[in-house]
Design an enzyme around this catalytic site. Structure first.
Site, PDB file in Angstrom:
ATOM      1  N   ARG A  91      -5.395  -3.029 -25.672  1.00  0.00           N
ATOM      2  CA  ARG A  91      -4.163  -3.128 -26.456  1.00  0.00           C
ATOM      3  C   ARG A  91      -3.527  -1.758 -26.749  1.00  0.00           C
ATOM      4  O   ARG A  91      -2.347  -1.685 -27.075  1.00  0.00           O
ATOM      5  CB  ARG A  91      -4.426  -3.869 -27.771  1.00  0.00           C
ATOM      6  N   GLY A 138     -24.477  -2.080 -27.907  1.00  0.00           N
ATOM      7  CA  GLY A 138     -24.950  -1.036 -28.806  1.00  0.00           C
ATOM      8  C   GLY A 138     -26.030  -0.153 -28.204  1.00  0.00           C
ATOM      9  O   GLY A 138     -26.155  -0.009 -26.991  1.00  0.00           O
ATOM     10  N   ARG A 185     -11.207   1.571 -20.501  1.00  0.00           N
ATOM     11  CA  ARG A 185     -11.331   0.123 -20.318  1.00  0.00           C
ATOM     12  C   ARG A 185     -10.400  -0.365 -19.213  1.00  0.00           C
ATOM     13  O   ARG A 185     -10.771  -1.214 -18.387  1.00  0.00           O
ATOM     14  CB  ARG A 185     -10.996  -0.595 -21.626  1.00  0.00           C
ATOM     15  N   GLU A 211       1.299   3.785   1.990  1.00  0.00           N
ATOM     16  CA  GLU A 211       2.014   4.125   3.217  1.00  0.00           C
ATOM     17  C   GLU A 211       3.267   3.261   3.376  1.00  0.00           C
ATOM     18  O   GLU A 211       4.333   3.760   3.749  1.00  0.00           O
ATOM     19  CB  GLU A 211       1.097   3.931   4.442  1.00  0.00           C
ATOM     20  N   HIS A 271       0.843  -1.181   0.000  1.00  0.00           N
ATOM     21  CA  HIS A 271       0.000   0.000   0.000  1.00  0.00           C
ATOM     22  C   HIS A 271       0.886   1.242   0.000  1.00  0.00           C
ATOM     23  O   HIS A 271       2.103   1.165   0.229  1.00  0.00           O
ATOM     24  CB  HIS A 271      -0.935  -0.010   1.203  1.00  0.00           C
ATOM     25  N   ALA A 323     -19.504   6.555 -29.557  1.00  0.00           N
ATOM     26  CA  ALA A 323     -18.978   7.510 -30.538  1.00  0.00           C
ATOM     27  C   ALA A 323     -20.057   7.752 -31.568  1.00  0.00           C
ATOM     28  O   ALA A 323     -20.790   6.826 -31.956  1.00  0.00           O
ATOM     29  CB  ALA A 323     -17.717   6.964 -31.194  1.00  0.00           C
ATOM     30  N   THR A 345     -23.679  -6.011 -31.242  1.00  0.00           N
ATOM     31  CA  THR A 345     -22.323  -5.457 -31.328  1.00  0.00           C
ATOM     32  C   THR A 345     -21.297  -6.580 -31.416  1.00  0.00           C
ATOM     33  O   THR A 345     -20.353  -6.527 -32.216  1.00  0.00           O
ATOM     34  CB  THR A 345     -22.022  -4.569 -30.114  1.00  0.00           C
ATOM     35  N   ASP A 389     -19.568  -6.471 -35.062  1.00  0.00           N
ATOM     36  CA  ASP A 389     -18.230  -5.866 -35.010  1.00  0.00           C
ATOM     37  C   ASP A 389     -17.143  -6.847 -34.606  1.00  0.00           C
ATOM     38  O   ASP A 389     -15.961  -6.589 -34.839  1.00  0.00           O
ATOM     39  CB  ASP A 389     -18.225  -4.691 -34.028  1.00  0.00           C
ATOM     40  N   CYS A 422      -5.761   1.614   6.119  1.00  0.00           N
ATOM     41  CA  CYS A 422      -6.539   0.414   6.413  1.00  0.00           C
ATOM     42  C   CYS A 422      -6.210  -0.111   7.808  1.00  0.00           C
ATOM     43  O   CYS A 422      -5.107   0.055   8.322  1.00  0.00           O
ATOM     44  CB  CYS A 422      -6.297  -0.658   5.356  1.00  0.00           C
TER      45      CYS A 422
END
Length: 354
Positions: free
Chosen positions: A216, A298, A193, A51, A49, A158, A205, A209, A76
């Site tokens: 990547r 989609g 992503r 710290e 972590h 898009a 989709t 597609d 924590c």
């Protein structure tokens, strides 16, 4: 100077984006006599972590009792992949600890602060200079998961200047026309992503597609793939079923008795698509500890989340130089954008819900 040091913590913490989930992004700064003497951040899930990362850089140092430790999230107090950070801070006898946000995880949720105070360490919550707001924004996905008991939902699509998100399927140039955004916008999407635990598309989709839904074009972990396939019509030869990444196929419960193919790293889950498909999907992901989901399409899938009013952020990329005139219309979102950016010619509008 609290705000200055805390802003540095937030800068450091952001280096863990896409690498630490399901843990939060955390940065740490150690200050002695008005100077930063060590910095650290949480590099990857299962690793030290923030710290611990900072403290480990001060081997042989013996004046922790004269130091202030800054951290953007409450240390924590429980044992997970690593021992409690609060215990190490107490062991080193820090003079004070400055925190920007209390941890919403029920395993911590104030217990770390109580432990530090109980050990006689001055503990300060710094909310000035926008620090608390920035800290909450940085870990918005982690916070949503623990506060709303569901994954953080980002919608993304898009579109062309005339609000088309996909060309007509019968168009002979479909495969080339379906790429609407420029390369810089695509890279930004891959960054999204990487910082989400899952990515969701519908069967159309996936079929039309044949996407890979990976990162990547960015550094980070591939999200868990999720596909809505209500009528169990997708075949196993699609890229998203290549077995390289855990993949969940959500099928309507009406088809539970149908035979389905089997493949490594692919799981079939049955839900009732006639009522609250988005809500049920989030329940499935929440029960698997997935803290965030990027919904990429989609149109039907995106509009379902909008109609059920279950979304936190929407990213819409518009290519102002492209017009298709015919094709699949973009989803309708009844909100004004919170801010707008120019990505090398593409226009990115971000909508914040609530």
């Amino acid at each position: 100077m609290h705000e200055t040091y805390m802003k540095r913590c937030l800068q450091l913490a952001a280096n863990g984006e896409g690498l630490v989930e399901p843990n939060p992004m955390v940065g740490c700064v150690i200050v002695h006599e008005g100077k930063i003497i060590a910095e650290g951040f949480h590099h990857q899930y299962g690793g030290n972590h923030a710290e611990v990362d900072a403290i480990n850089k001060l081997q042989g140092f013996d004046k922790f009792n004269e130091c202030s430790l800054y951290v953007n999230l409450e240390p924590c107090s429980h044992t997970g992949k690593t021992p409690p950070c609060a215990d190490l801070i107490i062991e080193k006898k820090f003079k004070q600890v400055i925190i920007a946000q209390q941890d919403p995880n029920p395993l911590v949720a104030g217990k770390g602060i109580e432990k530090l105070k109980g050990a006689g360490i001055e503990t300060i919550m710094v909310r000035r200079g926008g620090c608390e707001k920035e800290a909450l924004e940085l870990n918005k996905r982690f916070n949503c998961f623990h506060q709303k008991n569901r994954p953080f939902v980002t919608l993304k699509w898009a579109q062309t200047a005339d609000d088309i998100i996909a060309p007509q399927m019968r168009d002979p140039n479909y495969q080339s026309l379906r790429y609407i955004s420029n390369q810089y916008s695509v890279r930004e999407v891959h960054r999204y992503r990487a910082c989400h635990g899952a990515i969701l598309v519908g069967s159309n989709t996936a079929l039309n597609d044949n996407p890979t839904l990976d990162v990547r074009h960015w550094e980070g972990k591939n999200p868990v793939r999720v596909v809505w396939d209500p009528q169990l019509k997708l075949e196993s030869n699609l890229h998203i079923f290549d077995g390289t990444t855990p993949t969940l196929i959500l099928v309507d419960q009406y088809f539970r008795s149908n035979n389905h193919w089997e493949k490594e790293n692919v799981e079939f889950i049955y839900i009732d698509f006639s009522i609250g498909a988005a809500k049920q999907t989030l329940e499935v992901l929440y029960n698997r500890g997935i803290q965030s989901v990027l919904v990429e399409g989609g149109r039907m899938v995106l509009q379902t989340f909008i109609s059920e009013n279950i979304w936190d952020e929407t990213k819409v990329f518009t290519a102002p130089q492209k017009t298709y005139h015919t094709g699949l219309k973009a989803p309708f979102i009844n909100h004004e954008p919170n801010y707008t950016e120019n990505i090398s010619g593409d226009i990115l509008k971000t909508y914040i819900h609530g």
